[in-house]
Each structure stands twice: as C-alpha cells, then as structure tokens.
Design a protein around this motif. Structure first.
Motif, short mmCIF file in Angstrom:
data_model
loop_
_atom_site.label_atom_id
_atom_site.label_comp_id
_atom_site.label_asym_id
_atom_site.label_seq_id
_atom_site.Cartn_x
_atom_site.Cartn_y
_atom_site.Cartn_z
N UNK A 280 -17.33 0.23 -0.50
CA UNK A 280 -15.89 0.13 -0.30
C UNK A 280 -15.49 0.47 1.13
N UNK A 281 -14.51 -0.28 1.66
CA UNK A 281 -13.98 -0.05 2.99
C UNK A 281 -12.47 0.03 2.88
N UNK A 282 -11.88 1.16 3.29
CA UNK A 282 -10.44 1.34 3.21
C UNK A 282 -9.78 0.43 4.25
N UNK A 283 -8.87 -0.46 3.81
CA UNK A 283 -8.24 -1.38 4.75
C UNK A 283 -7.21 -0.67 5.63
N UNK A 284 -7.06 -1.13 6.84
CA UNK A 284 -6.07 -0.60 7.77
C UNK A 284 -4.83 -1.47 7.69
N UNK A 285 -3.72 -0.90 7.25
CA UNK A 285 -2.48 -1.67 7.11
C UNK A 285 -1.93 -2.16 8.43
N UNK A 286 -2.30 -1.50 9.54
CA UNK A 286 -1.79 -1.90 10.85
C UNK A 286 -2.38 -3.24 11.29
N UNK A 287 -3.56 -3.58 10.75
CA UNK A 287 -4.19 -4.85 11.10
C UNK A 287 -3.75 -5.93 10.12
N UNK A 288 -3.86 -7.16 10.53
CA UNK A 288 -3.53 -8.26 9.62
C UNK A 288 -4.59 -8.33 8.54
N UNK A 289 -4.20 -8.00 7.34
CA UNK A 289 -5.13 -7.92 6.22
C UNK A 289 -4.97 -9.11 5.29
N UNK A 290 -5.99 -9.31 4.48
CA UNK A 290 -5.93 -10.29 3.39
C UNK A 290 -5.84 -9.49 2.11
N UNK A 291 -4.75 -9.70 1.36
CA UNK A 291 -4.47 -8.92 0.17
C UNK A 291 -4.40 -9.84 -1.04
N UNK A 292 -5.04 -9.43 -2.12
CA UNK A 292 -4.99 -10.17 -3.38
C UNK A 292 -4.41 -9.28 -4.47
N UNK A 293 -3.68 -9.89 -5.40
CA UNK A 293 -3.08 -9.15 -6.51
C UNK A 293 -3.38 -9.89 -7.81
N UNK A 294 -3.86 -9.14 -8.80
CA UNK A 294 -4.07 -9.67 -10.15
C UNK A 294 -2.92 -9.14 -10.99
N UNK A 295 -2.25 -10.05 -11.72
CA UNK A 295 -1.08 -9.65 -12.48
C UNK A 295 -0.91 -10.49 -13.73
N UNK A 296 0.04 -10.07 -14.58
CA UNK A 296 0.39 -10.79 -15.79
C UNK A 296 1.87 -11.18 -15.71
N UNK A 297 2.32 -12.17 -16.48
CA UNK A 297 3.69 -12.68 -16.33
C UNK A 297 4.79 -11.61 -16.40
N UNK A 298 4.62 -10.59 -17.20
CA UNK A 298 5.66 -9.56 -17.31
C UNK A 298 5.76 -8.70 -16.04
N UNK A 299 4.82 -8.84 -15.14
CA UNK A 299 4.77 -8.01 -13.93
C UNK A 299 5.27 -8.73 -12.69
N UNK A 300 6.01 -9.82 -12.87
CA UNK A 300 6.46 -10.65 -11.74
C UNK A 300 7.30 -9.88 -10.72
N UNK A 301 8.25 -9.00 -11.13
CA UNK A 301 9.01 -8.26 -10.11
C UNK A 301 8.11 -7.36 -9.23
N UNK A 302 7.10 -6.77 -9.82
CA UNK A 302 6.18 -5.93 -9.05
C UNK A 302 5.38 -6.76 -8.05
N UNK A 303 5.00 -7.97 -8.46
CA UNK A 303 4.26 -8.87 -7.55
C UNK A 303 5.15 -9.25 -6.37
N UNK A 304 6.41 -9.53 -6.64
CA UNK A 304 7.35 -9.88 -5.57
C UNK A 304 7.54 -8.69 -4.62
N UNK A 305 7.61 -7.49 -5.18
CA UNK A 305 7.72 -6.27 -4.37
C UNK A 305 6.51 -6.15 -3.43
#
Length: 172
Positions: A23-48
């Motif tokens: 595992x490597x802790x990502x640095x938010x200051x750099x341009x990162x590639x982020x992925x999110x796994x979610x379910x339909x009821x979690x749409x507002x959290x995905x938008x956040x």
C-alpha cells in the motif's frame, strides 16, 4: 453464509494470495486517480466525493454495483446481477477494466457486506484502498469502523477526513 458464497470467498482468497502489493498513501496535493465503488442508494455520497476530488484536480472514476432489486440500463461502469456467474462472482469482462486501472486511491462506499464490492476491492490494482467492514479480514488498507452510523455520506466524509490526516502525517 451459503455454500455458493463460501465457495466464492474461498476462490477470492486464493486470487488475493497470489497478488503482491504494498500500500502507498496517496498525496492529495498531486493529481491523483481516484476510483469509487458504490451502490445506487449511495449516489449523493458519490457526488460529494466527485466534487471534492474534482476540486483537487483528481481524475475520478466510479463503479456502481446494482442489486437484484434494480433494473438499470447497461453501462460500462456498472455491475448487475446479470454480470455475475452462477457462483455470484463478477464476470472478468465486466469488471476487468476497472480492476486493472492504476488508481492511486480506491474508496468503497458499501457499508454492508457485498461480495461483488469485496471482489473488486480485493483484486483492484489501486495503490491504497479505504472502506468500511466489520470483518477482521477486510481487503482495505484503511478500514473505517462506522458501527453506529451506516450512512454512505458519513462514510465518505470519514474517508476524506482520515485521508487528510494521513497526508498531514506524511508531509512532515
């Protein structure tokens, strides 16, 4: 846990055991590639999360896992019950691209145990994985316990909070 689910988890454990990753802790200051796994009821959290990471200049990808009660239109970034084999294991042609993405960070919003989410999380090539699981043997590098508040928005806020804390510690 039924026989099919036991078999599926056993097969997943074998696949995970064959992987080698650190595992490597990502640095938010750099341009990162982020992925999110979610379910339909979690749409507002995905938008956040999308809004948060877009403000930080990250490339944002999401993958929605629909349950048997949903009947979505087929999309490249989603998984339906039709995309699972008889054992309940996601078909490689459906999840392969997302799993193989070289993400800096993978966030899972599934607060309840879900084999498809576990499968994608466990086999993902992401450098750092954050989620919530009550199991001691989760596939996350950072497991956030949210016993009292099983809300996707709360989990998303906690993921951002702890990620910021990790970034503050590594910047010193």
């Amino acid at each position: 846990m039924g026989l099919k689910e036991k078999y599926a988890y056993r097969k997943l454990r074998k696949l995970v055991a064959a992987q080698k990753r650190t595992p490597v802790i990502p640095n938010l200051a750099l341009h990162s590639k982020v992925g999110v796994i979610w379910q339909p009821s979690e749409k507002p959290a995905v938008q956040y999360l999308r809004d948060y990471f877009n403000r930080h200049g990250a490339i944002f990808r999401d993958y929605c896992i629909f349950d048997s009660d949903s009947n979505p239109a087929a999309e490249a970034n989603s998984l339906t019950v039709n995309d699972l084999n008889w054992w309940g294991i996601p078909k490689p042609e459906k999840v392969g691209d997302f799993i193989e993405m070289e993400l800096d960070l993978l966030l899972c919003l599934a607060a309840e145990k879900n084999f498809a989410a576990d499968y994608i999380t466990a086999l993902s090539h992401a450098k750092f994985k954050i989620g919530s699981s009550e199991a001691d043997d989760s596939y996350f590098d950072l497991n956030i316990k949210i016993d009292q508040n099983k809300d996707a928005m709360f989990l998303a806020e906690q993921q951002i909070f702890y990620l910021a804390q990790l970034n503050n510690r590594t910047d010193s």
